[in-house]
Design an enzyme around this catalytic site. Structure first.
Site, PDB file in Angstrom:
ATOM      1  N   THR A  26      30.534 -31.956  41.626  1.00 36.85           N
ATOM      2  CA  THR A  26      29.553 -32.859  40.808  1.00 36.85           C
ATOM      3  C   THR A  26      29.832 -32.820  39.538  1.00 36.85           C
ATOM      4  O   THR A  26      30.048 -31.165  38.407  1.00 36.85           O
ATOM      5  CB  THR A  26      28.187 -32.654  40.209  1.00 36.85           C
ATOM      6  OG1 THR A  26      27.437 -31.575  40.092  1.00 36.85           O
ATOM      7  CG2 THR A  26      26.826 -32.762  42.048  1.00 36.85           C
ATOM      8  N   GLY A  27      30.403 -33.695  38.729  1.00 35.51           N
ATOM      9  CA  GLY A  27      30.998 -33.676  37.180  1.00 35.51           C
ATOM     10  C   GLY A  27      32.565 -32.685  37.043  1.00 35.51           C
ATOM     11  O   GLY A  27      32.602 -32.339  36.292  1.00 35.51           O
ATOM     12  N   ASN A  29      35.143 -34.232  36.533  1.00 35.86           N
ATOM     13  CA  ASN A  29      35.927 -34.548  36.041  1.00 35.86           C
ATOM     14  C   ASN A  29      36.631 -34.237  34.502  1.00 35.86           C
ATOM     15  O   ASN A  29      37.116 -34.561  33.149  1.00 35.86           O
ATOM     16  CB  ASN A  29      35.287 -36.549  36.363  1.00 35.86           C
ATOM     17  CG  ASN A  29      33.800 -36.916  35.150  1.00 35.86           C
ATOM     18  OD1 ASN A  29      33.136 -36.743  36.083  1.00 35.86           O
ATOM     19  ND2 ASN A  29      34.571 -36.972  33.438  1.00 35.86           N
ATOM     20  N   GLY A  31      35.017 -30.656  31.883  1.00 42.35           N
ATOM     21  CA  GLY A  31      34.524 -28.884  31.713  1.00 42.35           C
ATOM     22  C   GLY A  31      35.285 -28.201  32.897  1.00 42.35           C
ATOM     23  O   GLY A  31      36.084 -28.038  33.014  1.00 42.35           O
ATOM     24  N   TYR A 181      17.784 -28.598  26.748  1.00 38.17           N
ATOM     25  CA  TYR A 181      18.639 -27.704  27.797  1.00 38.17           C
ATOM     26  C   TYR A 181      18.374 -26.646  28.591  1.00 38.17           C
ATOM     27  O   TYR A 181      18.884 -26.835  28.973  1.00 38.17           O
ATOM     28  CB  TYR A 181      19.960 -27.755  26.669  1.00 38.17           C
ATOM     29  CG  TYR A 181      21.460 -27.906  27.360  1.00 38.17           C
ATOM     30  CD1 TYR A 181      21.799 -28.789  28.338  1.00 38.17           C
ATOM     31  CD2 TYR A 181      21.557 -26.027  26.663  1.00 38.17           C
ATOM     32  CE1 TYR A 181      22.276 -27.906  28.595  1.00 38.17           C
ATOM     33  CE2 TYR A 181      23.094 -25.936  28.140  1.00 38.17           C
ATOM     34  CZ  TYR A 181      23.361 -26.864  29.142  1.00 38.17           C
ATOM     35  OH  TYR A 181      24.203 -25.947  29.541  1.00 38.17           O
TER      36      TYR A 181
END
Length: 316
Positions: A26-27, A29, A31, A181
């Site tokens: 997931t994520g 794309n 970092g 966060y």
């Protein structure tokens, strides 16, 4: 739990083959998620990027294919901030089994105001924790179909100093972006530990592992244009920081090892070797507050109520 000294040697630059395996990141794309996907692609596995932005996913896939000959990489649309969109993710994968999912995607806000997901949850808690919590439920049939699948949850070193407010999980009172966060990442880590505990209790074959990247800075990350471009000035300016932290390519190493290394066990916590901030991955003691089963159980129950699913059970 196995100690770091009991696991076999591991070379972050010479990964084992994983031909025939299917991994979802997931994520994937950008970092750390991008580098997890790039490194896993070099093993011969099929790597699926979960991304809410198809255009960015296409750019990331092109970058991976340019660096990894014969990379088997594709993408699925994934919006963790929209719980109603998650049931279609498992079907869109188009596979009979899933060997691992890396729960990496996340939202980090630096300043107020407090924002909410489409479901009315605080954006970081709703995306980082609740989205992955619910996604695991929908993926569990595919994970259970694999011989020894893994759920790898990417937490954060920022969560080490945080504690959950079980009466205000969604930061309604006294919202502070950085604290919210850290707490959302802590909730993810509690989830990863508690998921493994519950899967073991019912004899499940899926293992849940928690990792964190330590200190991972863009300025220490090698360029992958146009996904990530590091200027010469940024590289020089960050040189002193390299003594303490690392780039996001190295921040990916604990997650990659948690996916691939047969010596990694469910319920473990993996992070960088040097002070938990930089270096090759090692198994470290689970943080004291993460071992509080009562907090984990209350968070689990609240998450079930907020999402309407229970990831430790396979949808019937």
């Amino acid at each position: 739990m196995s100690s770091a000294s009991s696991v076999p040697s591991w070379n972050v630059h010479r990964l084992p083959r994983a031909d025939g395996s299917v991994f979802l990141v997931t994520g994937g794309n950008a970092g750390i998620g991008y580098f997890v996907a790039e490194q896993l692609s070099a093993t011969g596995a099929t790597v699926v990027l979960g991304s809410r932005n198809p255009a960015k996913a296409e750019v990331a896939m092109a970058s991976i294919r340019a660096r990894v000959a014969g990379a088997r990489v594709r993408a699925v649309r994934l919006d963790l901030a929209d719980l109603s969109s998650l049931p279609s993710v498992a079907e869109s994968l188009g596979v009979e089994r899933l060997d691992a999912v890396v729960h990496n995607a996340g939202v980090a806000l630096d300043d107020p105001p407090r924002e909410e997901t489409r479901d009315g949850h605080e954006l970081m808690f709703g995306t980082n924790h609740l989205g992955h919590f619910a996604l695991t439920w929908w993926l569990m049939p595919l994970l259970s179909a694999a011989p020894e699948a893994r759920v790898v949850t990417v937490g954060s070193f920022a969560a080490k100093s945080e504690r959950l407010d079980l009466d205000d999980l969604q930061s309604v009172q006294g919202y502070e972006a950085k604290r919210s966060y850290g707490r959302s990442k802590l909730a993810q880590m509690y989830f990863g530990v508690e998921l493994d505990r519950r899967l073991r209790a019912v004899g499940g074959t899926v293992a849940s592992v928690v990792v964190h990247p330590g200190g991972a800075l863009d300025s220490l990350t090698p360029s992958r244009p146009p996904v990530h471009v590091r200027s010469a000035g940024a590289r020089l300016g960050a040189a002193p920081a390299a003594l303490l932290v690392q780039g996001k390519h190295a921040g990916a190493w604990p997650a990659v090892r948690a996916v691939l290394d047969p010596a990694v066990c469910g319920g473990q916590l993996w992070g960088p070797r040097v002070f938990g901030l930089r270096g090759e991955p090692r198994c470290e003691p689970v943080w004291d507050h993460l071992t509080d089963a009562s907090v984990a159980a209350r968070l689990w129950d609240a998450s079930c109520d907020l999402t309407g699913v229970d990831p430790a059970a396979v949808p019937g």
